[in-house]
Scaffold this motif. Structure first.
Motif, PDB file in Angstrom:
ATOM      1  N   LYS A  88      12.475 -20.438   8.852  1.00 61.59           N
ATOM      2  CA  LYS A  88      12.602 -19.138   8.200  1.00 61.59           C
ATOM      3  C   LYS A  88      11.992 -19.220   6.807  1.00 61.59           C
ATOM      4  CE  LYS A  88      16.034 -15.772   6.761  1.00 61.59           C
ATOM      5  NZ  LYS A  88      17.474 -15.511   6.621  1.00 61.59           N
ATOM      6  N   LEU A  89      11.030 -18.345   6.537  1.00 60.85           N
ATOM      7  CA  LEU A  89      10.388 -18.258   5.231  1.00 60.85           C
ATOM      8  C   LEU A  89      10.919 -17.020   4.509  1.00 60.85           C
ATOM      9  CD1 LEU A  89       6.726 -18.981   6.314  1.00 60.85           C
ATOM     10  CD2 LEU A  89       8.330 -20.582   5.298  1.00 60.85           C
ATOM     11  N   THR A  90      11.311 -17.187   3.252  1.00 64.28           N
ATOM     12  CA  THR A  90      11.869 -16.081   2.497  1.00 64.28           C
ATOM     13  C   THR A  90      11.206 -15.986   1.128  1.00 64.28           C
ATOM     14  OG1 THR A  90      13.987 -16.560   3.561  1.00 64.28           O
ATOM     15  CG2 THR A  90      14.024 -15.015   1.728  1.00 64.28           C
ATOM     16  N   ILE A  96      12.055 -22.031   2.238  1.00 62.36           N
ATOM     17  CA  ILE A  96      11.853 -22.398   3.639  1.00 62.36           C
ATOM     18  C   ILE A  96      13.135 -23.057   4.129  1.00 62.36           C
ATOM     19  CG2 ILE A  96      10.742 -24.581   3.010  1.00 62.36           C
ATOM     20  CD1 ILE A  96       9.025 -24.263   5.572  1.00 62.36           C
ATOM     21  N   GLN A  97      13.607 -22.614   5.294  1.00 59.14           N
ATOM     22  CA  GLN A  97      14.852 -23.133   5.838  1.00 59.14           C
ATOM     23  C   GLN A  97      14.674 -23.382   7.332  1.00 59.14           C
ATOM     24  OE1 GLN A  97      18.156 -20.494   5.269  1.00 59.14           O
ATOM     25  NE2 GLN A  97      19.636 -22.103   5.612  1.00 59.14           N
ATOM     26  N   TYR A  98      15.104 -24.556   7.762  1.00 58.59           N
ATOM     27  CA  TYR A  98      15.017 -24.940   9.168  1.00 58.59           C
ATOM     28  C   TYR A  98      16.367 -24.748   9.841  1.00 58.59           C
ATOM     29  CZ  TYR A  98      10.522 -27.192   8.221  1.00 58.59           C
ATOM     30  OH  TYR A  98       9.222 -27.445   7.892  1.00 58.59           O
ATOM     31  N   MET A 103       0.245 -25.732   1.173  1.00 62.68           N
ATOM     32  CA  MET A 103       1.136 -26.708   0.552  1.00 62.68           C
ATOM     33  C   MET A 103       2.319 -27.019   1.474  1.00 62.68           C
ATOM     34  SD  MET A 103       3.045 -26.507  -3.141  1.00 62.68           S
ATOM     35  CE  MET A 103       1.578 -25.858  -3.874  1.00 62.68           C
ATOM     36  N   LEU A 104       2.876 -25.993   2.116  1.00 72.73           N
ATOM     37  CA  LEU A 104       3.980 -26.199   3.051  1.00 72.73           C
ATOM     38  C   LEU A 104       3.537 -27.021   4.261  1.00 72.73           C
ATOM     39  CD1 LEU A 104       5.763 -22.735   3.018  1.00 72.73           C
ATOM     40  CD2 LEU A 104       6.596 -24.883   2.041  1.00 72.73           C
ATOM     41  N   MET A 105       2.308 -26.798   4.712  1.00 73.84           N
ATOM     42  CA  MET A 105       1.785 -27.591   5.838  1.00 73.84           C
ATOM     43  C   MET A 105       1.700 -29.067   5.445  1.00 73.84           C
ATOM     44  SD  MET A 105       1.074 -25.664   8.486  1.00 73.84           S
ATOM     45  CE  MET A 105      -0.268 -26.337   9.424  1.00 73.84           C
ATOM     46  N   LEU A 106       1.175 -29.347   4.282  1.00 79.21           N
ATOM     47  CA  LEU A 106       1.044 -30.724   3.815  1.00 79.21           C
ATOM     48  C   LEU A 106       2.414 -31.379   3.637  1.00 79.21           C
ATOM     49  CD1 LEU A 106      -0.791 -33.012   2.806  1.00 79.21           C
ATOM     50  CD2 LEU A 106      -0.538 -32.052   0.515  1.00 79.21           C
ATOM     51  N   LEU A 107       3.357 -30.672   3.039  1.00 78.24           N
ATOM     52  CA  LEU A 107       4.698 -31.224   2.841  1.00 78.24           C
ATOM     53  C   LEU A 107       5.389 -31.486   4.176  1.00 78.24           C
ATOM     54  CD1 LEU A 107       5.850 -29.021  -0.157  1.00 78.24           C
ATOM     55  CD2 LEU A 107       5.343 -31.472  -0.215  1.00 78.24           C
ATOM     56  N   ALA A 108       5.245 -30.562   5.124  1.00 75.51           N
ATOM     57  CA  ALA A 108       5.844 -30.759   6.450  1.00 75.51           C
ATOM     58  C   ALA A 108       5.237 -31.978   7.137  1.00 75.51           C
ATOM     59  CB  ALA A 108       5.655 -29.510   7.305  1.00 75.51           C
ATOM     60  N   LYS A 109       3.931 -32.166   7.002  1.00 73.39           N
ATOM     61  CA  LYS A 109       3.271 -33.331   7.605  1.00 73.39           C
ATOM     62  C   LYS A 109       3.784 -34.621   6.987  1.00 73.39           C
ATOM     63  CE  LYS A 109      -1.169 -35.501   8.246  1.00 73.39           C
ATOM     64  NZ  LYS A 109      -1.942 -36.190   7.262  1.00 73.39           N
ATOM     65  N   GLU A 110       3.859 -34.668   5.659  1.00 73.11           N
ATOM     66  CA  GLU A 110       4.288 -35.882   4.972  1.00 73.11           C
ATOM     67  C   GLU A 110       5.748 -36.216   5.240  1.00 73.11           C
ATOM     68  OE1 GLU A 110       2.463 -38.110   3.276  1.00 73.11           O
ATOM     69  OE2 GLU A 110       0.711 -36.927   3.830  1.00 73.11           O
ATOM     70  N   MET A 111       6.589 -35.193   5.431  1.00 72.49           N
ATOM     71  CA  MET A 111       8.016 -35.430   5.640  1.00 72.49           C
ATOM     72  C   MET A 111       8.389 -35.435   7.124  1.00 72.49           C
ATOM     73  SD  MET A 111       9.700 -33.481   2.428  1.00 72.49           S
ATOM     74  CE  MET A 111      11.226 -34.370   2.590  1.00 72.49           C
ATOM     75  N   ARG A 112       7.379 -35.355   7.989  1.00 74.05           N
ATOM     76  CA  ARG A 112       7.593 -35.370   9.445  1.00 74.05           C
ATOM     77  C   ARG A 112       8.526 -34.235   9.885  1.00 74.05           C
ATOM     78  NH1 ARG A 112       3.649 -38.228   8.810  1.00 74.05           N
ATOM     79  NH2 ARG A 112       3.604 -40.453   9.105  1.00 74.05           N
ATOM     80  N   LEU A 113       8.210 -33.033   9.416  1.00 81.20           N
ATOM     81  CA  LEU A 113       8.956 -31.836   9.782  1.00 81.20           C
ATOM     82  C   LEU A 113       8.058 -30.926  10.610  1.00 81.20           C
ATOM     83  CD1 LEU A 113      10.522 -31.051   6.289  1.00 81.20           C
ATOM     84  CD2 LEU A 113      11.762 -31.853   8.301  1.00 81.20           C
ATOM     85  N   ILE A 120       4.080 -22.622  10.876  1.00 81.18           N
ATOM     86  CA  ILE A 120       3.268 -21.744  11.716  1.00 81.18           C
ATOM     87  C   ILE A 120       2.772 -22.558  12.905  1.00 81.18           C
ATOM     88  CG2 ILE A 120       2.525 -20.161   9.895  1.00 81.18           C
ATOM     89  CD1 ILE A 120      -0.032 -21.741   9.641  1.00 81.18           C
ATOM     90  N   PRO A 121       2.588 -21.934  14.057  1.00 80.48           N
ATOM     91  CA  PRO A 121       2.119 -22.692  15.217  1.00 80.48           C
ATOM     92  C   PRO A 121       0.669 -23.155  15.050  1.00 80.48           C
ATOM     93  CG  PRO A 121       2.451 -20.380  15.789  1.00 80.48           C
ATOM     94  CD  PRO A 121       2.866 -20.545  14.358  1.00 80.48           C
ATOM     95  N   ILE A 122       0.407 -24.354  15.491  1.00 76.98           N
ATOM     96  CA  ILE A 122      -0.934 -24.919  15.458  1.00 76.98           C
ATOM     97  C   ILE A 122      -1.603 -24.630  16.809  1.00 76.98           C
ATOM     98  CG2 ILE A 122      -2.250 -27.074  15.226  1.00 76.98           C
ATOM     99  CD1 ILE A 122      -0.815 -26.261  12.684  1.00 76.98           C
ATOM    100  N   PRO A 123      -2.858 -24.173  16.824  1.00 78.67           N
ATOM    101  CA  PRO A 123      -3.527 -23.928  18.101  1.00 78.67           C
ATOM    102  C   PRO A 123      -3.620 -25.223  18.930  1.00 78.67           C
ATOM    103  CG  PRO A 123      -4.807 -23.019  16.291  1.00 78.67           C
ATOM    104  CD  PRO A 123      -3.696 -23.829  15.680  1.00 78.67           C
TER     105      PRO A 123
END
Length: 140
Positions: A28-30, A59-61, A116-126, A130-133
């Motif tokens: 959830k993005l707010t 951002i909340q999971y 930036m959120l994509m990079l942080l999610a990648k680095e933190m293994r989250l 957004i869906p990746i094709p």
């Protein structure tokens, strides 16, 4: 383009668990406008007044595996300079923005913050927000 620039002031992400949950994960993005104030920016043609928009983007999971926020400010120049005081007065009285200005500001923030959120999610293994094709092979 009424948004001239963005300045990120704080980035935080906390991962709650080291165990990956099974099943569906929702992200959830707010975006939130925290404050509007009169600002000044120097342009090649001289100083000009604009609106500083202070924002937070949370951002909340779900399930609660992580949460985070990005805070900052951006400079907004209304299309008609005479609307500057009107926008600030409306914010002071009602804490409300014109829907078109709100949409423009939030779309700009989302465009700037998403990589930036994509990079942080990648680095933190989250999971990504957004869906990746994906390529699928179909059997004939």
């Amino acid at each position: 383009m009424p948004v001239l620039g963005i300045n990120i002031t704080d980035v935080r992400i906390n991962k709650s668990s080291t165990v990956s949950p099974t099943g569906q994960i929702e992200v959830k993005l707010t975006p939130k406008i925290k404050e509007l104030r009169l600002g000044e920016i120097r342009l090649p043609t001289g100083k000009t007044n604009g609106i500083e928009v202070l924002f937070s983007y949370n951002i909340q999971y779900t399930p609660a595996i992580a949460e985070g926020s990005i805070e900052g400010l951006l400079m907004y120049l209304p299309p008609q300079k005479e609307n500057l005081d009107e926008i600030l007065d409306q914010w002071e009285k009602e804490k409300r923005l014109d829907p078109f200005m709100f949409a423009e500001v939030v779309n700009f923030i989302t465009k700037e913050v998403s990589p930036m959120l994509m990079l942080l999610a990648k680095e933190m293994r989250l999971p990504y927000h957004i869906p990746i094709p994906r390529v699928e092979v179909k059997s004939q």
